[in-house]
Design an enzyme around this catalytic site. Structure first.
Site, PDB file in Angstrom:
ATOM      1  N   ASP A   4       0.722  -1.165  -0.334  1.00  0.00           N
ATOM      2  CA  ASP A   4       0.200   0.120   0.295  1.00  0.00           C
ATOM      3  C   ASP A   4       0.947   1.499  -0.041  1.00  0.00           C
ATOM      4  O   ASP A   4       1.922   1.440   0.806  1.00  0.00           O
ATOM      5  CB  ASP A   4      -1.073   0.150   1.087  1.00  0.00           C
ATOM      6  CG  ASP A   4      -1.898  -0.965   1.132  1.00  0.00           C
ATOM      7  OD1 ASP A   4      -2.864  -1.392  -0.189  1.00  0.00           O
ATOM      8  OD2 ASP A   4      -2.582  -1.588   2.071  1.00  0.00           O
TER       9      ASP A   4
ATOM     10  N   ASP B  84      -6.856  -1.381  -4.682  1.00  0.00           N
ATOM     11  CA  ASP B  84      -7.941  -1.224  -4.046  1.00  0.00           C
ATOM     12  C   ASP B  84      -9.147   0.132  -4.602  1.00  0.00           C
ATOM     13  O   ASP B  84     -10.029  -0.267  -3.990  1.00  0.00           O
ATOM     14  CB  ASP B  84      -7.162  -0.944  -2.975  1.00  0.00           C
ATOM     15  CG  ASP B  84      -6.246  -1.480  -1.733  1.00  0.00           C
ATOM     16  OD1 ASP B  84      -6.476  -2.632  -1.914  1.00  0.00           O
ATOM     17  OD2 ASP B  84      -6.191  -1.025  -1.123  1.00  0.00           O
TER      18      ASP B  84
END
Length: 146
Positions: A108, A125
């Site tokens: 991330d 995402d």
């Protein structure tokens, strides 16, 4: 163009784009501002690091979940109705699961910390949220017409 080709092209494109962006951060790119930071974080859980206590089992659980969703999409002919959106969803899901198998966790890198702190997230995402949103939008448009 057949639905299978559209599905595979979308899946492969999202997977490659997501992995390429992640490699930029793995190789050291960082950027900070007052409200947004682009930083490398290995997420060992799911959204907001939930279920990180499952550790090594989480990737297998997610594989089973993705297979179940795939079966449902196939059975309900959603792959045929929405091949590009389905390809985006599965490409993003596979990319995040792929991270769990070859890295310390899901890579991330987008961290919003303006008026509030938000979870660190990635391109995959966003694509998962986008594809689910589009599926819901198409569903409600169809329901409204009927």
């Amino acid at each position: 163009m057949k639905w299978q080709v559209k599905f595979l092209l979308a899946l492969i494109a999202i997977f490659i784009i997501d992995q390429a962006i992640k490699l930029v951060f793995i190789n050291g790119f960082r950027w900070n501002s007052e409200w947004l930071s682009l930083i490398l974080v290995y997420n060992k859980g799911v959204a907001f690091s939930m279920f990180s206590f499952l550790a090594e089992y989480l990737k297998y659980l997610q594989l089973v979940l993705l297979a179940m969703v795939g079966y449902y999409f196939y059975k309900e002919k959603l792959l045929i109705k929405y091949p590009i959106i389905s390809g985006i969803l599965f490409g993003a899901g596979i990319s995040n699961i792929f991270d769990r198998f070859i890295r310390e966790g899901v890579v991330d890198y987008v961290y919003y910390h303006g008026w509030f702190d938000f979870a660190v997230f990635n391109f995959a995402d966003v694509m998962i949220d986008f594809s689910i949103g589009m599926m819901l939008l198409y569903y409600f448009i169809k329901e409204r017409k009927e």
